[in-house]
Each structure stands twice: as C-alpha cells, then as structure tokens.
Write a protein that holds these residues in place. Structure first.
Motif, PDB file in Angstrom:
ATOM      1  N   ARG A 287       0.823  -1.216   0.000  1.00  0.00           N
ATOM      2  CA  ARG A 287       0.000   0.000   0.000  1.00  0.00           C
ATOM      3  C   ARG A 287       0.853   1.261   0.000  1.00  0.00           C
ATOM      4  N   GLY A 288       2.152   1.100  -0.221  1.00  0.00           N
ATOM      5  CA  GLY A 288       3.035   2.258  -0.287  1.00  0.00           C
ATOM      6  C   GLY A 288       3.529   2.742   1.056  1.00  0.00           C
ATOM      7  N   LEU A 289       3.259   1.980   2.114  1.00  0.00           N
ATOM      8  CA  LEU A 289       3.739   2.326   3.451  1.00  0.00           C
ATOM      9  C   LEU A 289       5.052   1.599   3.723  1.00  0.00           C
ATOM     10  N   ARG A 290       5.858   2.170   4.590  1.00  0.00           N
ATOM     11  CA  ARG A 290       7.187   1.630   4.854  1.00  0.00           C
ATOM     12  C   ARG A 290       7.237   0.914   6.196  1.00  0.00           C
ATOM     13  N   TYR A 297       3.562   3.198  14.087  1.00  0.00           N
ATOM     14  CA  TYR A 297       2.160   2.879  14.399  1.00  0.00           C
ATOM     15  C   TYR A 297       2.065   1.908  15.573  1.00  0.00           C
ATOM     16  N   LEU A 298       2.912   0.894  15.596  1.00  0.00           N
ATOM     17  CA  LEU A 298       2.861  -0.117  16.655  1.00  0.00           C
ATOM     18  C   LEU A 298       3.335   0.418  17.996  1.00  0.00           C
ATOM     19  N   LEU A 299       4.189   1.437  17.967  1.00  0.00           N
ATOM     20  CA  LEU A 299       4.743   1.974  19.210  1.00  0.00           C
ATOM     21  C   LEU A 299       3.948   3.143  19.774  1.00  0.00           C
ATOM     22  N   ALA A 300       3.161   3.795  18.956  1.00  0.00           N
ATOM     23  CA  ALA A 300       2.488   5.012  19.425  1.00  0.00           C
ATOM     24  C   ALA A 300       1.567   4.770  20.617  1.00  0.00           C
ATOM     25  N   PRO A 301       0.800   3.683  20.674  1.00  0.00           N
ATOM     26  CA  PRO A 301       0.006   3.435  21.886  1.00  0.00           C
ATOM     27  C   PRO A 301       0.887   2.835  22.989  1.00  0.00           C
ATOM     28  N   HIS A 302       0.419   2.888  24.208  1.00  0.00           N
ATOM     29  CA  HIS A 302       1.099   2.199  25.313  1.00  0.00           C
ATOM     30  C   HIS A 302       1.153   0.710  24.997  1.00  0.00           C
ATOM     31  N   TYR A 303       2.248   0.060  25.391  1.00  0.00           N
ATOM     32  CA  TYR A 303       2.409  -1.341  25.019  1.00  0.00           C
ATOM     33  C   TYR A 303       1.312  -2.238  25.591  1.00  0.00           C
ATOM     34  N   ARG A 304       0.677  -1.828  26.689  1.00  0.00           N
ATOM     35  CA  ARG A 304      -0.379  -2.657  27.274  1.00  0.00           C
ATOM     36  C   ARG A 304      -1.758  -2.362  26.681  1.00  0.00           C
ATOM     37  N   ALA A 305      -1.838  -1.348  25.819  1.00  0.00           N
ATOM     38  CA  ALA A 305      -3.130  -0.982  25.227  1.00  0.00           C
ATOM     39  C   ALA A 305      -3.464  -1.900  24.055  1.00  0.00           C
ATOM     40  N   ARG A 306      -4.726  -2.143  23.858  1.00  0.00           N
ATOM     41  CA  ARG A 306      -5.172  -2.884  22.684  1.00  0.00           C
ATOM     42  C   ARG A 306      -5.124  -1.960  21.475  1.00  0.00           C
ATOM     43  N   ILE A 307      -4.717  -2.478  20.342  1.00  0.00           N
ATOM     44  CA  ILE A 307      -4.745  -1.731  19.087  1.00  0.00           C
ATOM     45  C   ILE A 307      -5.849  -2.299  18.209  1.00  0.00           C
ATOM     46  N   ASP A 308      -6.775  -1.452  17.816  1.00  0.00           N
ATOM     47  CA  ASP A 308      -7.806  -1.834  16.853  1.00  0.00           C
ATOM     48  C   ASP A 308      -7.339  -1.359  15.484  1.00  0.00           C
ATOM     49  N   PHE A 309      -6.851  -2.281  14.705  1.00  0.00           N
ATOM     50  CA  PHE A 309      -6.190  -1.914  13.456  1.00  0.00           C
ATOM     51  C   PHE A 309      -7.153  -1.280  12.463  1.00  0.00           C
ATOM     52  N   TRP A 311      -6.499   0.810   8.415  1.00  0.00           N
ATOM     53  CA  TRP A 311      -5.551   1.391   7.465  1.00  0.00           C
ATOM     54  C   TRP A 311      -5.472   2.911   7.638  1.00  0.00           C
ATOM     55  N   HIS A 312      -6.590   3.523   7.969  1.00  0.00           N
ATOM     56  CA  HIS A 312      -6.596   4.974   8.167  1.00  0.00           C
ATOM     57  C   HIS A 312      -5.653   5.371   9.301  1.00  0.00           C
ATOM     58  N   ALA A 313      -5.714   4.633  10.412  1.00  0.00           N
ATOM     59  CA  ALA A 313      -4.841   4.950  11.540  1.00  0.00           C
ATOM     60  C   ALA A 313      -3.378   4.729  11.180  1.00  0.00           C
ATOM     61  N   LEU A 314      -3.099   3.678  10.428  1.00  0.00           N
ATOM     62  CA  LEU A 314      -1.718   3.428  10.013  1.00  0.00           C
ATOM     63  C   LEU A 314      -1.224   4.544   9.093  1.00  0.00           C
ATOM     64  N   GLU A 315      -2.075   5.005   8.188  1.00  0.00           N
ATOM     65  CA  GLU A 315      -1.678   6.101   7.296  1.00  0.00           C
ATOM     66  C   GLU A 315      -1.473   7.399   8.063  1.00  0.00           C
ATOM     67  N   GLU A 316      -2.277   7.635   9.106  1.00  0.00           N
ATOM     68  CA  GLU A 316      -2.074   8.811   9.956  1.00  0.00           C
ATOM     69  C   GLU A 316      -0.734   8.728  10.677  1.00  0.00           C
ATOM     70  N   ALA A 317      -0.389   7.522  11.148  1.00  0.00           N
ATOM     71  CA  ALA A 317       0.900   7.333  11.813  1.00  0.00           C
ATOM     72  C   ALA A 317       2.047   7.612  10.840  1.00  0.00           C
ATOM     73  N   ALA A 318       1.884   7.152   9.597  1.00  0.00           N
ATOM     74  CA  ALA A 318       2.909   7.405   8.587  1.00  0.00           C
ATOM     75  C   ALA A 318       3.081   8.907   8.351  1.00  0.00           C
ATOM     76  N   THR A 319       1.976   9.628   8.312  1.00  0.00           N
ATOM     77  CA  THR A 319       2.039  11.084   8.127  1.00  0.00           C
ATOM     78  C   THR A 319       2.761  11.741   9.300  1.00  0.00           C
ATOM     79  N   ALA A 320       2.447  11.304  10.517  1.00  0.00           N
ATOM     80  CA  ALA A 320       3.097  11.865  11.701  1.00  0.00           C
ATOM     81  C   ALA A 320       4.596  11.601  11.677  1.00  0.00           C
ATOM     82  N   TYR A 321       4.974  10.398  11.282  1.00  0.00           N
ATOM     83  CA  TYR A 321       6.404  10.077  11.237  1.00  0.00           C
ATOM     84  C   TYR A 321       7.117  10.874  10.154  1.00  0.00           C
ATOM     85  N   ARG A 322       6.443  11.094   9.041  1.00  0.00           N
ATOM     86  CA  ARG A 322       7.076  11.874   7.971  1.00  0.00           C
ATOM     87  C   ARG A 322       7.298  13.329   8.402  1.00  0.00           C
TER      88      ARG A 322
END
Length: 471
Positions: A287-290, A297-309, A311-322
C-alpha cells in the motif's frame, strides 16, 4: 535506574531492580512458525525491542533471549496438510520472520534458540518434576507425561484463575490423566503424526509439550532466575501459567517480572493465523507504506493498550512520522549531521513510567515543534539542540531516520521497485504467451524467472511472485 514496570504476577507497577547489578536478563516468547508473521506478532518484537533499548540506555548489559517454537501441534498440522517435513515449514517461516524483524529495525536477540535444539534439557526438567512428585507418566501406554496441577499449591497465581473453576486441558485424552486439568510435558508418538517429529525419551518416542519448551530454554540461557519474561496477553493462560508452575515446582525462582503487551485486533477479534484475519508486512508495503511507518504505528500506543487496526490509523501514523523525518532532514541541511544528545525530561519520565510511549511521543513531537520554530526563525543553535534531542529520542524508539538500518531498508525499497518493474514486464510477456496458447514460451519465461530467484505462483487473482525459494 528508576524504571517502573507493570508486573502481571502482582498486578501492580513496581520498581525494576535488576537481579544482578549492571545487568538485565529478558526472555521473550517468540513465534510458533507454522506460517509467516502478521503485524500482531511484529508488535511483540517491536515493543520488547524498545524495552531492551531503554535498559541499554540505562547503562545495563542486556541478555535478550527470544525463542522459536518450531515443533508443536500447529506446525505438525501444517506438515500433514502440505505433505512437507515440519522442519522445512518451520525454517522457511523463521527466515521470513527474521527478515521482517530486520525491516522493522528490531535488534537481533542475544540468543534465539529453537525448541528442537533443546530436547535433552526438556527431558532433564521433566525427570526432575517426576522425581519431586509434580509430574507423572500416563499409565495408558500412550507415552505421555503430565504435570499434576493439583500438586502445585500456587497454580493460578499468575493469571488469577481459580483451579477449581478451570476446564480440562485440551492437550491430551482425559483417560491418560489423573486430573483433567493436568497438562502435557511430553507427548508420546502418534501414528497420525509425522515420523520425523519424534525423539527418543525415557518414556518412549515422542515430542515435547509446548510449555516445557520455554522453561527449559529459559533455564539453559538465563539460569534458574532471570529478570523479565515477556509475551502477549493471550499467553498469560495457559502458557505462562504453566511455565511458571512447572519451573517453580522444580525449585527454579524463574521470572521476577512478567510483562505482557496488548493484542492487535482486526475487527472484533485479535489478529490470528488460526482465524485467518491477518495482515502481514508485505500487505503494508504494497500500500506504499514503509516498515518505519509500521514501527511508529505499533509503538504510538502504550504497550499494554489494545490496538484496533485500521488502514486509516496506520496512514495517519505514517504522516506523523514523515513530519518528524522532515524536521530531521531540514535541520540537518541547516546545521549538519548532529549526534544524538540528551533526552528531554518529559520523554525520560514517560519511559520510566512503565514504558509509556504514548506520552513519550507527545514529548518528541513537542521538541519537533520547537525545532521547526527555530528553523523558521533561522536560529541554528536552537535547531541543532532540538535535532540532537530528537535523534536521541528516536534512537530509543528505533526510529531515527539517520540510523543506517533504515538507510538499508530504503535502498532495498528502491531495488524492489526496480525488480517490480522488470518482473512485471516478464509476466506481461508470459501472459501474452498463455493468451495465444504458446505454453512453451510461457513456461520458458517462468523458468527464466525461477533461475533468477523469482518464484511465480498462479492464483485466482493472477500471478503472484516472491523472491527466494518456493514456500
């Protein structure tokens, strides 16, 4: 150090004090390699990589063990389904897993033992448990050996479950057990299982149970007692409960801290190979993500938090990292390459507070904002200070874009694009040959690609190709 961690066993946040001053020992339950990893598995590797980096930052020498479960019920099921040796399936998927970890800049473990390489250590531990009265060979002729749950008074302490409310362990027939809750330490050979999945033992040919594998490997590499045992929340029961019971029954203090990460869900259920609802690293990059975007994306929440996957959230994380990458690039162009310097106080406080990466990222973005202001004002000194601090924080998180590990990934991504184009051209020629029913020409294209290391598989959705041996 001032690190505080949530300990599953005591259900509270406690000060982490290493058993041996200046050293830390960590055992992470690795993947069962019946198939390739999905991003839920990769969360485990990334989260504990940050724990390790934080321990290293504190000046500790870290022994980090991450095992490979290459023999168990799931691997053998795949072996029978595919008509392939179990070890062939396990090793092929181990190679994929290792490549995924490298792509995500996960540091290599100090040791990465395979279960199949430690059967003698398992025999030794099982024999100790039998001699102490905590385990018994079955009397039904199966060759099974079971741990007696009722003989261990503290069973259920880790997970908080009451033994009298537990259901039967599903890893052996109840006729072979003294108590339905007893779990298998050794499984006798079965006619329906592959012949090469057996080892000789004092109880006859067979193979280890899942739980005994980790206890034996942890003792082999970390000794009778070690600092931290990690894994996903789904492992607390029965796997980690059984590990703790059998190890402590044998007189081993075992883990001083139990640290568990939250699960990654897809829809209403956890991402699981058995459920078939998985997304892997390849799907992310297609999907063009790295890989770096996924790590963020995997590190942004606390490690004990549940992640509800999503694609929109992953793309937002990519934007934040860029945005972070953009600051690092612009600041470097102004002031030159600046080595990582001191961490900001808010970042350190967040990481010491049970590895609160959510708060740590907030601190990181605040320094990035200050750095961008300095760039806008032409304040090179302030920009250099912000750059050094940002790189220090990113280094702990494994996300420094100037880390050579990411440079290698980018080079690989560029090469993949070139290979994509060349393979696509060859596949177009093969498709055209098949359309005119020139099977010899189509087969020749496929054979030439195979000789170049490209394996083509025809699927209902069209040809799919991979680099490497056919899996």
């Amino acid at each position: 150090m001032t690190l505080r961690l949530f300990d599953t066993a005591t259900r509270q946040v406690r000060d982490f004090v290493p058993r041996v001053p200046g050293q830390a020992s960590v055992y992470l339950c690795g993947l069962t390699v019946q198939s390739g990893p999905h991003i839920g598995h990769l969360r485990s590797g990334v989260n504990y990589d940050v724990l390790r980096r934080w321990l290293l930052h504190a000046g500790l020498s870290v022994t980090f063990v991450r095992n490979i479960t290459d023999i168990d019920d799931k691997v053998l099921k795949k072996s029978l389904e595919q008509g392939r040796p179990f070890w062939s399936i396990a090793y092929a998927n181990e190679v994929i897993l290792a490549a995924a970890y490298r792509s995500l800049n996960v540091l290599a473990p100090t040791y990465e033992p395979r279960a199949t390489g430690h059967v003698p250590e398992m025999h030794e531990l099982i024999e100790e448990l039998i001699s102490l009265g905590y385990a018994y060979p079955s009397t039904d002729g199966s060759g099974d050996v079971y741990f007696s749950v009722g003989s261990f008074a503290d069973y259920g302490a880790l997970s908080g479950q009451r033994p009298d409310e537990m259901q039967a362990a599903p890893d052996g027939p109840e006729r072979a057990k003294r108590d339905p809750r007893d779990f298998a330490l050794w499984k006798g050979a079965k006619a329906e299982e592959p012949d090469d999945a057996e080892w000789p033992s004092p109880w006859g040919r067979g193979r280890p149970g899942w739980h005994i594998e980790c206890s034996a490997m942890a003792r082999r590499y970390l000794g009778a007692e070690f600092d931290i045992h990690g894994g996903g929340l789904d492992l607390v029961f029965p796997h980690h409960e059984n590990e703790q019971a059998q190890s402590r029954a044998a007189g081993l203090p075992f883990a001083r801290f139990w640290v568990h990460h939250g699960l990654l869900n897809l829809g209403e259920a956890k991402m699981s190979k058995s459920l078939g609802n998985v997304i892997d690293l390849e799907a992310v990059t297609e999907r063009g993500l790295r890989p770096a975007d996924l790590r963020y994306y995997l590190l942004a929440p606390h490690y004990r938090a549940r992640i509800d996957f999503s694609w929109h959230a992953l793309e937002e994380a990519a934007t934040a990292y860029r945005r972070i990458e953009g600051f690092v690039q612009r600041a470097t162009e102004l002031v030159g390459v600046t080595a990582p310097t001191v961490l900001c106080a808010e970042f350190t406080e967040a990481m010491d507070d049970d590895l609160n990466t959510s708060a740590a990222f907030a601190a990181l973005h605040e320094v990035v904002r200050e750095g961008n202001t300095a760039l806008a004002n032409g304040d090179a000194k302030a920009a250099a200070g912000a750059l050094g601090s940002v790189r220090a924080m990113l280094g702990i998180l494994g996300l420094d874009p100037q880390d050579p590990a990411w440079a290698d990934t980018k080079a690989g991504d560029s090469l993949r694009g070139t290979v994509d184009a060349l393979v696509a051209l060859a596949l177009e020629q093969r498709t055209a040959a098949r359309a005119r029913k020139d099977w010899a020409a189509a087969d020749a294209v496929r054979d030439q690609l195979k000789q170049a290391g490209v394996v083509v598989e025809d699927t209902p959705h069209g040809p799919r190709w991979t680099i490497g041996s056919e899996l």
